[in-house]
Scaffold this motif. Structure first.
Motif, PDB file in Angstrom:
ATOM      1  N   VAL A 108       0.820  -1.212   0.000  1.00  0.00           N
ATOM      2  CA  VAL A 108       0.000   0.000   0.000  1.00  0.00           C
ATOM      3  C   VAL A 108       0.855   1.263   0.000  1.00  0.00           C
ATOM      4  O   VAL A 108       0.796   2.063  -0.939  1.00  0.00           O
ATOM      5  CB  VAL A 108      -0.977   0.024   1.191  1.00  0.00           C
ATOM      6  N   TYR A 109       1.652   1.466   1.047  1.00  0.00           N
ATOM      7  CA  TYR A 109       2.288   2.782   1.173  1.00  0.00           C
ATOM      8  C   TYR A 109       3.382   3.036   0.139  1.00  0.00           C
ATOM      9  O   TYR A 109       3.410   4.120  -0.478  1.00  0.00           O
ATOM     10  CB  TYR A 109       2.875   3.007   2.569  1.00  0.00           C
ATOM     11  N   SER A 138      -5.146   6.672   4.312  1.00  0.00           N
ATOM     12  CA  SER A 138      -4.648   5.314   4.121  1.00  0.00           C
ATOM     13  C   SER A 138      -4.489   4.590   5.457  1.00  0.00           C
ATOM     14  O   SER A 138      -4.948   3.451   5.631  1.00  0.00           O
ATOM     15  CB  SER A 138      -3.311   5.361   3.371  1.00  0.00           C
ATOM     16  N   ALA A 139      -3.833   5.225   6.423  1.00  0.00           N
ATOM     17  CA  ALA A 139      -3.633   4.605   7.734  1.00  0.00           C
ATOM     18  C   ALA A 139      -4.957   4.418   8.461  1.00  0.00           C
ATOM     19  O   ALA A 139      -5.189   3.381   9.100  1.00  0.00           O
ATOM     20  CB  ALA A 139      -2.687   5.453   8.576  1.00  0.00           C
ATOM     21  N   ALA A 143      -8.724   5.198   0.270  1.00  0.00           N
ATOM     22  CA  ALA A 143      -9.388   4.599   1.426  1.00  0.00           C
ATOM     23  C   ALA A 143      -9.830   3.169   1.126  1.00  0.00           C
ATOM     24  O   ALA A 143      -9.601   2.246   1.923  1.00  0.00           O
ATOM     25  CB  ALA A 143     -10.583   5.449   1.843  1.00  0.00           C
ATOM     26  N   VAL A 144     -10.459   2.962  -0.014  1.00  0.00           N
ATOM     27  CA  VAL A 144     -10.953   1.626  -0.380  1.00  0.00           C
ATOM     28  C   VAL A 144      -9.786   0.665  -0.602  1.00  0.00           C
ATOM     29  O   VAL A 144      -9.803  -0.485  -0.127  1.00  0.00           O
ATOM     30  CB  VAL A 144     -11.838   1.705  -1.640  1.00  0.00           C
ATOM     31  N   PHE A 145      -8.752   1.119  -1.293  1.00  0.00           N
ATOM     32  CA  PHE A 145      -7.595   0.274  -1.571  1.00  0.00           C
ATOM     33  C   PHE A 145      -6.904  -0.152  -0.280  1.00  0.00           C
ATOM     34  O   PHE A 145      -6.614  -1.334  -0.058  1.00  0.00           O
ATOM     35  CB  PHE A 145      -6.619   1.031  -2.471  1.00  0.00           C
ATOM     36  N   SER A 146      -6.625   0.800   0.600  1.00  0.00           N
ATOM     37  CA  SER A 146      -5.933   0.486   1.844  1.00  0.00           C
ATOM     38  C   SER A 146      -6.771  -0.428   2.728  1.00  0.00           C
ATOM     39  O   SER A 146      -6.243  -1.383   3.326  1.00  0.00           O
ATOM     40  CB  SER A 146      -5.591   1.779   2.593  1.00  0.00           C
ATOM     41  N   PHE A 147      -8.071  -0.151   2.822  1.00  0.00           N
ATOM     42  CA  PHE A 147      -8.946  -1.000   3.630  1.00  0.00           C
ATOM     43  C   PHE A 147      -8.939  -2.436   3.108  1.00  0.00           C
ATOM     44  O   PHE A 147      -8.805  -3.388   3.885  1.00  0.00           O
ATOM     45  CB  PHE A 147     -10.366  -0.450   3.628  1.00  0.00           C
TER      46      PHE A 147
END
Length: 408
Positions: free
Chosen positions: A135-136, A177-178, A364-368
């Motif tokens: 992700v990051y 993201s976090a 938000a959706v990707f990180s979740f």
């Protein structure tokens, strides 16, 4: 050495100091028997993510390496361990790598607040390394990746009419993201056996919380001003980084007074964080007046948002969702209305708002999704959560062989 390089290295040191500050902030909020465990989640992230960033993480968002997917993912092994960059004449490049590494670490460490009092250490480390990698590392390149011709990441180059997304220091790839990842882990690990109810979730050391908040605010000046290209830009960013968290304190404690009957020290610290998170994407693109309004709004809304976990039933132990996800969205979307010259009410139109919404929701959706999948996989294989008896006893002795406080 060029002044810009010196400034960037100073800012990198300030941001590095923020992660120990976060450890103090989180450590004060948990019960006395789990302080070391809580702080170790931040220090463990420091050890692991710094190393991974140097080995391959920086490359994954760097436009200077061969793109695997244009605008989305660069080759992680294009300059393994930065051997080419380190042996060339690239002091400013290395300073940028150092600055970026501190963002990677604190973003990952932020997530740990959602799993306080119940996460095992090595499963957390496995999650931290995988989440940072998937992700990051690539997503920071979506916003800040560039080459000699300018920005290259899909967020940085997105155009909606005449508007482009504004995310000065990471409202999307850091805080949203976090916060989204923290929400996912809170769902995976479930509620604490003891301490989820509002009346039983008292912090064990409020002064430690305030010390942590003070360090975070201090370090945030490096966080927000590090990329400033001139003195005028740095000055407005610095002032806004004073204005928004100061107003955040006021917004939070006023709402807290009317909602709960009294303003608290932890509420003031939470207001600081809410204001800091909200100003992160907006620091270079608001006048000080609108920064104050943003801080008031973020503090007030976050004071309500942290109670959602009790109504909806997810145990975000230290309010990563209620502060970072909520205030991150507020800061990013606020620019659609009040960004200097381009906001809907400051000379622009709806284009800026749309340009703010798209990357915020996508990140938000990707990180979740990634965090939820990783958390479920880790929990199903090696187990993510301690036993009920270990949780009740406290994690410090169980996981780390010592206690934070010794009493005769």
């Amino acid at each position: 050495m060029e002044p810009g390089t010196i400034w960037l290295l100073i800012c990198a040191a300030l941001v590095l100091f923020m992660t120990p500050g976060l450890a103090f902030f989180y450590g004060g909020l948990v019960k006395a028997q789990s302080v070391i465990s809580m702080m170790m989640l931040s220090f463990g992230a420091m050890g692991l993510v710094f190393v991974l960033w140097i080995l391959y993480g920086y490359n994954m968002g760097s436009a200077g390496s061969a793109d695997l997917i244009d605008g989305w993912l660069a080759n992680p092994f294009s300059d393994f361990a930065l051997q080419d960059l380190a042996t060339g004449d690239g002091a400013s490049g290395l300073a940028g790598v150092a600055f970026g590494s501190t963002f990677a670490v604190i973003t990952t460490a932020l997530i740990s607040g959602a799993v306080a009092d119940r996460a095992r250490f090595f499963p957390w480390m496995l999650f931290a390394g995988l989440w940072a990698t998937i992700v990051y590392f690539p997503s920071q390149g979506w916003v800040w990746g560039f080459d000699d011709e300018g920005l290259t990441g899909w967020i940085g180059t997105l155009e909606i009419g005449d508007a482009v997304p504004i995310d000065w220091a990471g409202g999307t790839v850091v805080h949203i993201s976090a916060g989204a990842a923290a929400f996912a882990l809170a769902l995976v690990l479930g509620k604490r056996t003891v301490g989820f109810a509002k009346e039983s979730a008292e912090p064990h050391n409020v002064p430690l919380v305030l010390i942590g908040a003070a360090i975070l605010w201090f370090g945030w000046f490096g966080f927000n001003t590090g990329a400033a290209v001139d003195v005028n830009t740095a000055a407005i960013i610095f002032l806004n980084t004073i204005a928004a968290p100061a107003a955040g304190v006021l917004g939070y404690i006023v709402v807290e007074h009317f909602k709960d009957g009294k303003p608290t020290a932890v509420g003031a610290a939470s207001g600081i964080v809410a204001g800091l998170v909200a100003i992160t994407p907006a620091a270079a693109n608001l006048t000080p007046f609108w920064a104050i309004v943003l801080g008031l709004l973020a503090g007030a809304v976050c004071c309500f948002a942290i109670d959602l976990k009790y109504k909806l039933g997810y145990d975000d132990s230290l309010d990563v969702v209620g502060l970072h996800l909520v205030a991150g969205f507020i800061g990013c979307l606020y620019l659609g209305f009040f960004a200097t010259d381009t906001g809907l009410f400051t000379g622009g139109d709806f284009d800026q708002l749309i340009a703010q919404i798209i990357p915020s929701v996508f990140v938000a959706v990707f990180s979740f999704a990634v965090a939820f999948g990783l958390g479920k996989a880790i929990d199903a294989t090696i187990g993510f959560r301690v036993t009920e008896d270990e949780e009740v006893a406290g994690l410090d002795n169980v996981l780390h062989g010592g206690a934070a406080y010794k009493f005769d």
